[in-house]
Structure formats: C-alpha cells, structure tokens
Design a protein around this motif. Structure first.
Motif, mmCIF file in Angstrom:
data_model
loop_
_atom_site.group_PDB
_atom_site.id
_atom_site.type_symbol
_atom_site.label_atom_id
_atom_site.label_comp_id
_atom_site.label_asym_id
_atom_site.label_seq_id
_atom_site.Cartn_x
_atom_site.Cartn_y
_atom_site.Cartn_z
ATOM 1 N N VAL A 357 0.555 -1.557 -0.054
ATOM 2 C CA VAL A 357 -0.108 -0.639 -0.123
ATOM 3 C C VAL A 357 0.873 0.641 -0.045
ATOM 4 N N ARG A 358 0.556 2.621 -0.898
ATOM 5 C CA ARG A 358 1.628 2.958 -1.243
ATOM 6 C C ARG A 358 0.196 4.567 -0.386
ATOM 7 N N LEU A 359 1.274 5.840 0.035
ATOM 8 C CA LEU A 359 0.711 6.804 0.323
ATOM 9 C C LEU A 359 2.344 7.807 0.246
ATOM 10 N N ALA A 360 1.584 8.983 -0.710
ATOM 11 C CA ALA A 360 2.986 10.118 -1.412
ATOM 12 C C ALA A 360 2.399 11.556 -1.609
ATOM 13 N N GLY A 361 3.437 12.414 -1.259
ATOM 14 C CA GLY A 361 3.107 13.517 -1.797
ATOM 15 C C GLY A 361 3.409 14.334 -2.102
ATOM 16 N N ALA A 362 3.373 15.262 -2.674
ATOM 17 C CA ALA A 362 4.815 16.523 -3.733
ATOM 18 C C ALA A 362 4.368 17.822 -3.408
ATOM 19 N N ILE A 363 5.218 19.147 -3.181
ATOM 20 C CA ILE A 363 5.138 19.997 -3.601
ATOM 21 C C ILE A 363 6.175 20.637 -4.687
ATOM 22 N N GLY A 364 5.620 21.553 -5.070
ATOM 23 C CA GLY A 364 6.496 22.511 -6.500
ATOM 24 C C GLY A 364 6.386 23.439 -6.933
#
Length: 406
Positions: A357-364
């Motif tokens: 199970v995968r969970l990710a976030g990003a900001i740019g």
C-alpha cells in the motif's frame, strides 16, 4: 549480499514517487503530459503482479496583467486562474509467461490539459480548454544472463484516443462564444533495453517511445451564438511526441537505494494545429491559410526532465523515499508552461508479503514568466489575441495506490 535486496522499496515507494514526479512536472512544464509512460511494473520479480494507483495534482497558476489584442483592455478582468486540478490514474497487470519472458498490459492517461480562466481579457484566446486521453498498452521483455546480472530486451505497442474542446470569445460586445470539439486516435510502439543485478538492487534502463500519428482529427465548430450553426471540421495531420528515458537505480548501503532519471520528450512537434471545414483539401489546411477557421496554438519546445532521490527500507513492512525533480518548461514566449521544481516524499506499507500500500505527496514551484506574441511556421504569429504575466506559483499533489502479487 541479500540484505541489499530492496524488493519492497523498488516496487513501492520509489515507483509511486516517480508517478508523482511525472504528474507534478507535467502540470505546466511538460507540454500536454500528465501520467506519461511508465513500465516499471514489468520489472517486478513476482510471477504475477497487478497494481492500481491514482494521483491528484493541484496547480495554482495565476494569470496577471492580461490584455487583449494589441494590448487592449477589454474590461473583462486582468487576472484569472490558469489551471484546474486533475486526476492521473494508472492500472496495470504483469505476468511471467515462461522463464525469462514477462508481459504487461496497462491503462493510463498520458496526455491532458485543463484550463478554465473564464471571462477575462484573454477570453478571445481561451475561456476553457479541456484535453483528455486514454492509452492501452501491451509490453513484453526477454531477459537472459550476462556477466553478473541479466540483460533485458523490451518491446511493446500502445493505442491512444485523444479528445477535447476549446471555448473562446468570438465577439466582445455583446459577449458571444464559440466552441471547437475534436477527437482523434493513433498507434505507437516502444523498444528498450535494461541491465539488472538483483543482489545489489542495480537496474539501468533505456526506453524509446515512438511518435503517435494522428491523421484522423475531426470534430465540429459551434458558432450558433453568431448564427452560423455547427460546422464539421478537421485538423491537419499531427503527432504526439516520441520520447527517450534513461533510469538508474542502485543499492548504496544495507537498506538504502539511490535512483534517478533523465527524460527527453519531442514536444517541438506540436506548434499550431490548423482547423479547417470539411471539404477543403488537406493541401490547403495549414496554419495561416485562408481555409483555417481557427487553430490550436501550442508552440512548444522540447521538454527535459531530470530527477533523483533516495529510498530506505526500515523493515519488512515499512519503506520510504524522497525525490527532487526539475522539468524544463516547454513554453518559450507563448503559454505558461515554465520550469518546474518538485520535491516529493512517500511511504510504502507491506502488511503481507504479497500486498503493498502506497501513499505519497509532493510540493513544487511553477516559475514565473510572460506569454505574448511568438513567431511560428509560415509567418504565423501566435499570441496576438492575448498577453499576460505569471509569477512563481505553487503546485501540490497526493498519490495513493495498491499492488498485489503472487
């Protein structure tokens, strides 16, 4: 050296982050790219594996100091929202056909765009544009022993259907709008090579994805607001771009993985797409010709994406990774797709050996710039109907997915 076998990390956190990096950098700096192409599932060592994941991207692009033709203030507002949020789904399944031969089928949405600035000073150029795509692909590989590792030969085909519409102002006083609806489809292929040394989690891959020829662009032009009704239209033959991507990864210490990639996309193929009424010969349908009733102006330059990151496996259940990516903007004087810098992080949880199970976030950051007139082919100049500025804007994304293997 089995303690360097980072199977969970290779198949989970890093892959999820790669999807986010692609979606984030493509929001405004990668032509029409959204999910792009991804065949990482093909490398999963399990005899059978399947996965489903989705990323939601939230670009916060703002247009400022907007002017109409010749710098005119049309009285419709000098600022507008320049981008809408969107989903990037992906579903895939991989099987080991026989020893050494793996095949994968997947569904994705590689291309897309959605802007809805509404009634602003640039409304003669765009009120709303929405482009969608569907990609159905099959990819296989054959691997055999070479030296300390295995060499893998990769090949596949994919089919794409693309559709969309653009609405813009055709008369200012009173405000009357027109709309173009288009759809098309085409085939492409891919070929590549990879070298893997599983004991140290090393993998280097180089994959080429071909152009997709679109020679059946057709649709309608709706000018009922000014009494001209619906007109069947077509677009000149175009190509979705070919691309080359080099990916590298390697274990660097027990439980640690370094990874990176460089990708080139041939977005300069797409400049201005002339739209002509059905009945005019194809030889007369080119940008700037009297037969063209309108055009879809893109005016792209080639795209480059560079990314790198570090992953760590804490135990048999938890792993995490971080990634930094830079995407060179495909706009260079016309449009708002400037350079993008993205920082992402994610975790993968493996409650059972066959479930991830995968969970990710990003900001740019979407860097600043200006859109105005830009000379193109056949003496055509894009951007005469609107000009505007944009500052450094924020973009964020979240991603989740699940992978099951046997």
């Amino acid at each position: 050296m089995n303690n360097l076998r980072l199977k969970a990390l290779l198949g989970a956190g890093c892959f999820s982050l790669a999807l986010i990096g692609t979606a984030m950098s493509s929001a405004h700096a990668g032509g029409l790219e959204r999910g792009g192409y991804d065949i990482d599932l093909l490398f999963d060592p399990a005899p059978f594996s399947t996965e489903a994941e989705a990323t939601y991207v939230m670009p916060d692009r703002k247009y400022e100091n907007a002017r109409g033709p010749g710098g005119a203030n049309l009285g419709l507002g000098t600022s507008a929202d320049g981008a809408e949020g969107y989903w990037v789904p992906r579903i895939g399944m991989k099987v080991q056909v026989v020893q050494g031969v793996d095949c994968m089928v997947d569904y994705s949405q590689p291309w897309g765009a959605h802007t809805a600035p509404g009634m602003w000073n640039g409304a003669l150029s765009n009120i709303e544009t929405d482009i969608k795509s569907n990609n159905y692909a099959g990819t296989c590989s054959y691997k055999f022993d070479v030296g300390k590792g295995q060499l893998r030969l990769i090949g596949g085909v994919f089919y794409q259907d693309i559709s969309g519409f653009k609405e813009s102002l055709v008369n200012v006083f009173p405000a009357l709008t027109g709309r173009v609806d288009l759809e098309t489809s085409g085939w492409g292929w891919r070929a590549g090579v990879a070298y893997e040394i599983p004991d140290i989690a090393l993998r280097a891959s180089l994959v080429y994805n071909s152009k997709v020829k679109l020679d059946n662009i057709e649709g309608t032009l709706d000018l009922t607001s000014i009494g001209r009704g619906l007109t069947p239209i077509y677009g000149s033959t175009q190509y979705m771009p070919d691309s080359v991507e080099l990916k590298l990864q390697s274990g660097i210490a027990p439980g640690w993985l370094a990874f990176g990639s460089i990708k080139w996309v041939n977005w300069s193929l797409l400049q201005s797409v002339p739209i002509c009424p059905v009945g005019f010969p194809a030889s007369a349908c080119f940008t700037g010709s009297p037969a063209a009733v309108t055009s879809l102006d893109l005016m792209y330059r080639d795209g480059w994406t560079v990314s790198g990151g570090i992953g760590h496996k804490f135990n048999d259940q938890w792993s995490a990774a971080g990634q930094l990516a830079w995407d060179r903007g495909t706009s260079h004087g016309y449009g708002a797709q400037s350079d993008t810098w993205t920082l992402g992080g994610g975790v993968a949880y493996t409650p059972r050996p066959n479930i991830e199970v995968r969970l990710a976030g990003a900001i740019g950051v979407l860097t600043s710039g200006h859109s105005g007139e830009l000379a193109g082919e056949n003496g055509y100049i894009a951007g005469q109907d609107a000009s505007y500025d944009f500052g450094n804007d924020l973009i964020t994304a979240i991603s989740g997915g699940i992978k099951i293997k046997f």
